[in-house]
Design a protein around this motif. Structure first.
Motif, PDB file in Angstrom:
ATOM      1  N   THR A 400       0.818  -1.215   0.000  1.00 48.47           N
ATOM      2  CA  THR A 400       0.000   0.000   0.000  1.00 48.47           C
ATOM      3  C   THR A 400       0.852   1.266   0.000  1.00 48.47           C
ATOM      4  N   ASP A 403      -2.870   4.081   3.156  1.00 49.23           N
ATOM      5  CA  ASP A 403      -3.781   2.971   3.432  1.00 49.23           C
ATOM      6  C   ASP A 403      -4.440   2.453   2.162  1.00 49.23           C
ATOM      7  N   SER A 404      -3.910   2.794   1.007  1.00 45.83           N
ATOM      8  CA  SER A 404      -4.567   2.466  -0.249  1.00 45.83           C
ATOM      9  C   SER A 404      -3.829   1.370  -1.023  1.00 45.83           C
ATOM     10  N   GLY A 406      -4.614   1.021  -4.138  1.00 50.16           N
ATOM     11  CA  GLY A 406      -4.950   1.456  -5.485  1.00 50.16           C
ATOM     12  C   GLY A 406      -3.876   1.184  -6.522  1.00 50.16           C
ATOM     13  N   HIS A 407      -2.634   1.520  -6.201  1.00 47.43           N
ATOM     14  CA  HIS A 407      -1.555   1.371  -7.176  1.00 47.43           C
ATOM     15  C   HIS A 407      -1.319  -0.093  -7.524  1.00 47.43           C
ATOM     16  N   LYS A 409      -3.337  -2.656  -7.146  1.00 48.06           N
ATOM     17  CA  LYS A 409      -4.509  -3.242  -7.800  1.00 48.06           C
ATOM     18  C   LYS A 409      -4.514  -2.922  -9.287  1.00 48.06           C
ATOM     19  N   GLU A 419      -9.626  -7.383   0.561  1.00 45.86           N
ATOM     20  CA  GLU A 419      -8.454  -6.524   0.713  1.00 45.86           C
ATOM     21  C   GLU A 419      -8.279  -6.268   2.203  1.00 45.86           C
ATOM     22  N   GLN A 421      -5.318  -5.070   5.457  1.00 43.03           N
ATOM     23  CA  GLN A 421      -4.018  -4.729   6.033  1.00 43.03           C
ATOM     24  C   GLN A 421      -3.970  -5.256   7.457  1.00 43.03           C
ATOM     25  N   THR A 609       2.676  12.140   2.407  1.00 45.54           N
ATOM     26  CA  THR A 609       2.215  10.843   1.881  1.00 45.54           C
ATOM     27  C   THR A 609       3.241   9.755   2.186  1.00 45.54           C
ATOM     28  N   SER A 613       3.109   6.352   4.880  1.00 48.22           N
ATOM     29  CA  SER A 613       3.347   4.969   4.479  1.00 48.22           C
ATOM     30  C   SER A 613       4.270   4.240   5.454  1.00 48.22           C
TER      31      SER A 613
END
Length: 633
Positions: A400, A403-404, A406-407, A409, A419, A421, A609, A613
């Motif tokens: 991730t 908390d995403s 997105g990248h 996926k 999904e 964590q 950001t 992470s």
């Protein structure tokens, strides 16, 4: 427990009885429950399990309980061996599932090629190579597995390994006189009969992309496919779904033609002459490519004469082999290889390439490789993961950004499924402090490494443990090594000076030692128990613009209206930074200081950001606080 998904109590009970020093972790229990649900519902799952979660046991126990056919693919052969020889035996005792280990071709002896090289060894072959061949031949009479790791270090095997193993091009398959004694096919037969097979990502995608008969045959039968260290999948899969041709492959064809002629009594001088002519044409192309001062990207105009000469001589070799192919199985295989190489050479020496591919040439001291690689890997993986009746588990400690998912996926084509964590059980607020030195120059400044090292020396000397310094480039690593070379009271080891395993051994042996490393040490290195107290990362790990695949992906995003930095550069830097940070804390008792020598994380908008992470920890304000923290450990 057999045949049922384990509940949380079952997992803790099973592990506490088998794993020395087992500590019950809620995140591990929760992950095992999710894996059980995914298997029961035949649903895919994308799982990020923080360092220390115990992710391997969290997925192994539900899988062993399921009585289903399983393929597990790991990030490296080292992890593959650990899983097969250490982790699985601890748990499988209660289930009795048949398990198999399957590696790539280059790990298994080819008896036919070994015998051919021993019988046709040329007078000019070095004494060292002759002795190694004799040693391998002697071992071949005793081995049961044919796994070359029993007899040679694959990292240093070089020429001899290529002489005693097969490739997809030169393997004779069912036509080989040694087929029934072939270690490679024996390993593949064992894998087909096993309940659970452990492979690695390189083999997994090499066989899928090339449609060989190992994983390519196993996959349709598998109910569960686990991709452990899934953050590596896109890069490895992209490599194998692309097209590549090396000067070494072409030279090997010429040598194999000559060797086949040698076995037949050298009775076709015209074939020998044409093979030599072809090899000379390749050698001339190697010389002009290696000497070229053009960019890393493909630039062909200055090499057109040499390219045409290789093309012509390869066509002549094909024509002559067409007449000779019936004389032996080996020559027939050489003929088919020449046809494939000719097609590939034509494809890869075209000057234009589509927008959705990266096209470049990679140079080394005495060779080159042509590449044409797809930018989109999701279109290859998505249909596999959408097959009904299967469960794909994509698992890693770093998937991730923030908390995403997105990248990852979008990159892997993961469209539906669980999904989750699962946080690390470590208390980073009390175990770690972070520090960014003030006043460092921009990362691009030539003085950056020297200034960072000067700031680090007081910290290195202020604690009694060990220090690890991770660099984003070989140049920075070299500069740091030169800098420490003048500090005679400090002991350090650096990547490249010794094989990786021996280097880590030395690091653990030497008190207060400093380890300087880059690239391959950012992940897969477990320094548990090494008293690592200080971890330094020199710069934010943005991918170098010299990387042709990354640059092509970035250009594609920007040209199609997307923000390449936000959608590619930043997520990949975040994942790599998390991997590097993960070297510091490996168990509940570890403590240490994390230093990032890049002030952009505090100055740039994207810094928040990247910090998000990383684990939640205290960021110190100055060097005095950093030294006080280290002294308190």
């Amino acid at each position: 427990m057999s045949g049922t998904a384990p509940n949380q109590v079952d997992l803790a009970k099973a592990l506490s009885a088998r794993v020395p020093g087992f500590v019950r972790r809620q995140s591990q229990q929760d992950m095992a429950s999710l894996v059980s649900d995914a298997i029961a519902n035949e649903t895919n799952a994308l799982i990020e399990a923080g360092t220390g979660t115990g992710k391997t046991f969290a997925y192994l126990l539900p899988i062993l309980s399921s009585d289903k056919k399983v393929v597990i693919s790991t990030g490296t052969k080292t992890l593959q061996d650990q899983l097969f020889y250490q982790d699985l035996p601890l748990l499988n005792e209660s289930f009795g599932r048949t398990v198999a280990l399957l590696k790539g071709r280059a790990n298994y002896l080819c008896p036919q090629r070994l015998r051919n090289h021993v019988e046709t060894i040329s007078p000019g072959t070095s004494v060292e190579v002759q002795e190694q061949l004799a040693y391998v031949y002697d071992w071949s009479q005793r081995t049961r597995s044919g796994d070359l790791t029993e007899v040679m270090d694959s990292g240093a095997a070089g020429l001899v390994q290529s002489m005693v193993t097969s490739t997809a091009d030169n393997c004779l398959g069912h036509e080989c006189p040694d087929y029934n004694q072939c270690p490679l096919y024996a390993a593949r037969n064992n894998a087909r009969e096993a309940d659970l097979v452990v492979v690695n990502h390189h083999l997994f995608f090499a066989d899928l992309a090339l449609k060989e008969d190992a994983v390519g045959e196993l996959l349709p039968e598998a109910d569960i496919i686990v991709l452990d260290e899934a953050h590596q999948v896109a890069e490895i899969a992209r490599n194998f779904y692309g097209d590549h041709l090396s000067s070494g492959q072409m030279q090997a064809l010429g040598r194999d033609v000559q060797r086949e002629q040698n076995l037949l009594g050298n009775d076709d001088p015209e074939l020998i002459r044409i093979a030599q002519q072809f090899m000379q044409a390749v050698e001339q192309l190697v010389r002009v490519v290696v000497a070229s001062k053009t960019s890393f990207f493909l630039a062909l105009p200055g090499w057109q004469t040499e390219i045409e000469q290789v093309d012509i001589s390869l066509s002549e070799l094909m024509s002559r082999l067409d007449h000779s192919a019936a004389r032996s199985v080996g020559l027939a295989r050489c003929y088919s290889r020449a046809g494939r190489l000719s097609d590939m050479f034509t494809l890869l020496t075209e000057e234009t390439s589509p927008l959705d591919s990266a096209h470049w040439i990679e140079r080394r001291d005495f060779s080159f490789t042509l590449h044409l690689m797809p930018l989109d890997i999701a279109s290859h993986l998505m249909p596999l993961m959408q097959t009904q009746g299967k469960t794909w588990l994509l698992i890693s400690a770093t998937l991730t950004m923030g908390d995403s998912f997105g990248h990852v996926k979008k990159t892997l084509g993961f469209e539906s499924g669980f999904e989750a964590q699962f946080p690390s059980p470590f208390d980073f607020k009390t175990q770690v402090a972070a520090y960014v030195p003030d006043g460092l120059p921009e990362p691009s400044d030539p003085e950056h490494t020297a200034r960072l090292m000067a700031a680090m020396l007081p910290l290195v000397r202020s604690h009694s443990g060990r220090t690890m310094m991770l660099f984003t480039s070989n140049r920075a690593l070299d500069l740091a090594g030169q800098y420490l070379g003048h500090e005679h009271d400090l002991v350090f080891v650096r990547q490249g000076a010794l094989p990786k395993a021996r280097l880590l051994e030395r690091f653990r042996e030497l008190p207060r030692c400093i380890l300087l490393a880059t690239h391959s040490f950012w992940e897969g290195v477990d320094l548990k128990g090494a008293e690592l107290r200080l971890l330094v990362i020199d710069k934010l790990p943005f991918t170098s613009p010299d990387d042709p695949v990354f640059q092509a992906r970035l250009n594609h995003l920007n040209q199609t209206g997307s923000n390449g930095f936000r959608e590619l550069s930043l997520p990949e830097a975040a994942i790599t930074l998390k991997q590097g940070f993960g070297r510091l804390i490996r168990q509940e008792t570890d403590q240490g200081l994390f230093v990032l020598g890049d002030t952009r994380i505090n100055r740039k908008g994207y810094g928040k950001t990247l910090k998000k992470s990383l684990p939640d920890m205290n960021w110190l304000n100055d060097q005095k606080q950093a030294m006080t923290f280290l002294e308190s450990l």
